[in-house]
Scaffold this active site. Structure first.
Site, PDB file in Angstrom:
ATOM      1  N   ARG A   1      -5.089   7.384 -15.837  1.00 28.03           N
ATOM      2  CA  ARG A   1      -5.545   7.811 -14.511  1.00 28.03           C
ATOM      3  C   ARG A   1      -5.021   9.229 -14.230  1.00 28.03           C
ATOM      4  O   ARG A   1      -3.853   9.432 -13.942  1.00 28.03           O
ATOM      5  CB  ARG A   1      -5.034   6.844 -13.446  1.00 28.03           C
ATOM      6  CG  ARG A   1      -5.351   7.263 -12.008  1.00 28.03           C
ATOM      7  CD  ARG A   1      -6.817   7.200 -11.702  1.00 28.03           C
ATOM      8  NE  ARG A   1      -7.318   5.822 -11.792  1.00 28.03           N
ATOM      9  CZ  ARG A   1      -8.611   5.503 -11.781  1.00 28.03           C
ATOM     10  NH1 ARG A   1      -9.542   6.452 -11.708  1.00 28.03           N
ATOM     11  NH2 ARG A   1      -8.992   4.231 -11.875  1.00 28.03           N
TER      12      ARG A   1
ATOM     13  N   GLU B   1     -15.769  17.577 -11.240  1.00 32.55           N
ATOM     14  CA  GLU B   1     -16.063  17.240 -12.634  1.00 32.55           C
ATOM     15  C   GLU B   1     -17.300  17.976 -13.158  1.00 32.55           C
ATOM     16  O   GLU B   1     -18.360  17.946 -12.529  1.00 32.55           O
ATOM     17  CB  GLU B   1     -16.291  15.733 -12.753  1.00 32.55           C
ATOM     18  CG  GLU B   1     -15.202  14.903 -12.094  1.00 32.55           C
ATOM     19  CD  GLU B   1     -15.597  13.448 -11.932  1.00 32.55           C
ATOM     20  OE1 GLU B   1     -16.371  12.940 -12.788  1.00 32.55           O
ATOM     21  OE2 GLU B   1     -15.160  12.816 -10.956  1.00 32.55           O
TER      22      GLU B   1
ATOM     23  N   ARG C   1     -12.778   8.174 -24.022  1.00 36.11           N
ATOM     24  CA  ARG C   1     -11.504   8.359 -23.316  1.00 36.11           C
ATOM     25  C   ARG C   1     -10.468   7.295 -23.681  1.00 36.11           C
ATOM     26  O   ARG C   1      -9.307   7.429 -23.286  1.00 36.11           O
ATOM     27  CB  ARG C   1     -11.732   8.372 -21.803  1.00 36.11           C
ATOM     28  CG  ARG C   1     -12.227   7.067 -21.207  1.00 36.11           C
ATOM     29  CD  ARG C   1     -12.384   7.180 -19.699  1.00 36.11           C
ATOM     30  NE  ARG C   1     -12.765   5.898 -19.118  1.00 36.11           N
ATOM     31  CZ  ARG C   1     -12.528   5.548 -17.871  1.00 36.11           C
ATOM     32  NH1 ARG C   1     -11.899   6.394 -17.062  1.00 36.11           N
ATOM     33  NH2 ARG C   1     -12.912   4.379 -17.397  1.00 36.11           N
TER      34      ARG C   1
ATOM     35  N   HIS D   1     -13.844  15.068 -16.588  1.00 38.81           N
ATOM     36  CA  HIS D   1     -13.548  14.414 -15.308  1.00 38.81           C
ATOM     37  C   HIS D   1     -12.231  14.971 -14.732  1.00 38.81           C
ATOM     38  O   HIS D   1     -11.220  14.275 -14.660  1.00 38.81           O
ATOM     39  CB  HIS D   1     -13.451  12.907 -15.581  1.00 38.81           C
ATOM     40  CG  HIS D   1     -13.423  12.013 -14.401  1.00 38.81           C
ATOM     41  ND1 HIS D   1     -12.550  12.164 -13.350  1.00 38.81           N
ATOM     42  CD2 HIS D   1     -14.163  10.908 -14.115  1.00 38.81           C
ATOM     43  CE1 HIS D   1     -12.745  11.194 -12.479  1.00 38.81           C
ATOM     44  NE2 HIS D   1     -13.724  10.422 -12.921  1.00 38.81           N
TER      45      HIS D   1
ATOM     46  N   ASP E   1     -17.558  10.142  -3.209  1.00 39.67           N
ATOM     47  CA  ASP E   1     -17.974   9.989  -4.603  1.00 39.67           C
ATOM     48  C   ASP E   1     -19.422  10.464  -4.699  1.00 39.67           C
ATOM     49  O   ASP E   1     -20.351   9.701  -4.446  1.00 39.67           O
ATOM     50  CB  ASP E   1     -17.838   8.529  -5.035  1.00 39.67           C
ATOM     51  CG  ASP E   1     -17.933   8.358  -6.547  1.00 39.67           C
ATOM     52  OD1 ASP E   1     -18.245   9.342  -7.239  1.00 39.67           O
ATOM     53  OD2 ASP E   1     -17.692   7.230  -7.037  1.00 39.67           O
TER      54      ASP E   1
END
Length: 291
Positions: free
Chosen positions: A74, A264, A96, A162, A205
């Protein structure tokens, strides 16, 4: 969390500024340069820290992230590929959480360049039946950080770099250069539009579908601008979980949302199209400046 990475015991000294160290189950590449510090996780090929020594850290890393094999970290700059979001499983793709190969570190008095690679395997082909080669080239200095993802193969894919940015107070920052039109993931992918800068009050978002080539994060508390230059992108995503979601996330502290904002560099609406003779690239260049 970030500062503790640089005090981890050295497992292998690769060069004067670069070493391999262990955090939990993961191997980290630690860069301790006279002008800046940085760290990568070999799992994910992921930048997890970049800190020019004359200013606050630029990249955010959760103090509750697990350094566990197969579990996403994270914070930092996760590489979302070969899909973005819930288009497949695992969410945001397998790049990832896959183990990347460290190719080399090149260093000078001003800069360190890092190259990492990820190639298809029986495990990846069971999830996504394509041969591929990914190369991450990172160019790091005290002035800027550039991450470039090169994608080779014969397929279409979606992707994002990201980037999590460390901020003084998420509710005080503003981001410009995103464009006016977006897909609102908080509102079931409803189409939205706005004029002016993006602010962060509650969960945000959004996939901005007509961004400029340059976003600017204005941070009055840390007294700096962060210039985020996008190349090879079709979209820019911005995210902050807000208080309620932050409190529900095991890998983020209850108030973690206050010190981070994601901006991002992405290819979502227009997938990356690669052929054997035509690779694709997605690049972000991050440059902090005094406000």
């Amino acid at each position: 969390m970030q500062s503790s990475l640089f005090s981890l015991p050295i497992a292998e000294q690769l060069s004067p500024f670069c070493s391999l160290r262990q955090q939990g189950e993961l191997t980290l590449l630690i860069i301790d340069h006279p002008e800046f510090r940085a760290a990568f996780s070999l799992q994910g090929g992921q930048l997890i820290a970049w800190h020019p020594l004359n200013q606050p850290a630029v990249i955010w890393l959760s103090d509750r992230t697990a350094f566990t094999q197969g579990k996403a970290i994270r914070g930092g700059v996760p590489i979302c590929w070969p899909w973005f979001g819930p288009a497949g499983k695992p969410s945001h793709g397998f790049a990832r959480t896959s183990l990347w190969q460290l190719d080399h570190c090149e260093e000078s008095a001003q800069q360190v360049n890092v190259t990492m690679n990820l190639r298809d395997s029986a495990e990846t082909r069971a999830i996504w039946p394509h041969q591929f080669s990914l190369t991450l080239l990172a160019k790091l200095s005290a002035e800027s950080c550039q991450l470039s993802l090169k994608v080779e193969g014969d397929f279409e894919s979606t992707a994002a770099l990201h980037s999590y940015f460390h901020v003084g107070d998420s509710e005080a920052v503003k981001v410009s250069g995103l464009g006016n039109h977006y897909i609102d993931k908080v509102k079931d992918n409803a189409l939205g539009s706005k004029q002016g800068e993006q602010t962060y009050h509650g969960e945000v978002d959004r996939i901005f579908t007509h961004p400029t080539a340059e976003s600017t994060l204005q941070d009055p508390q840390l007294k700096r601008l962060v210039n985020i230059r996008h190349q090879g992108h079709s979209d820019v995503v911005t995210w902050n979980p807000g208080e309620t979601l932050s409190q529900s996330m095991a890998d983020m502290s209850d108030e973690g949302y206050k010190t981070m904002v994601c901006v991002e560099t992405a290819r979502i609406g227009q997938p990356l199209v690669t052929t054997p003779s035509s690779p694709a690239e997605l690049t972000v260049t991050i440059t902090p400046l005094p406000l």
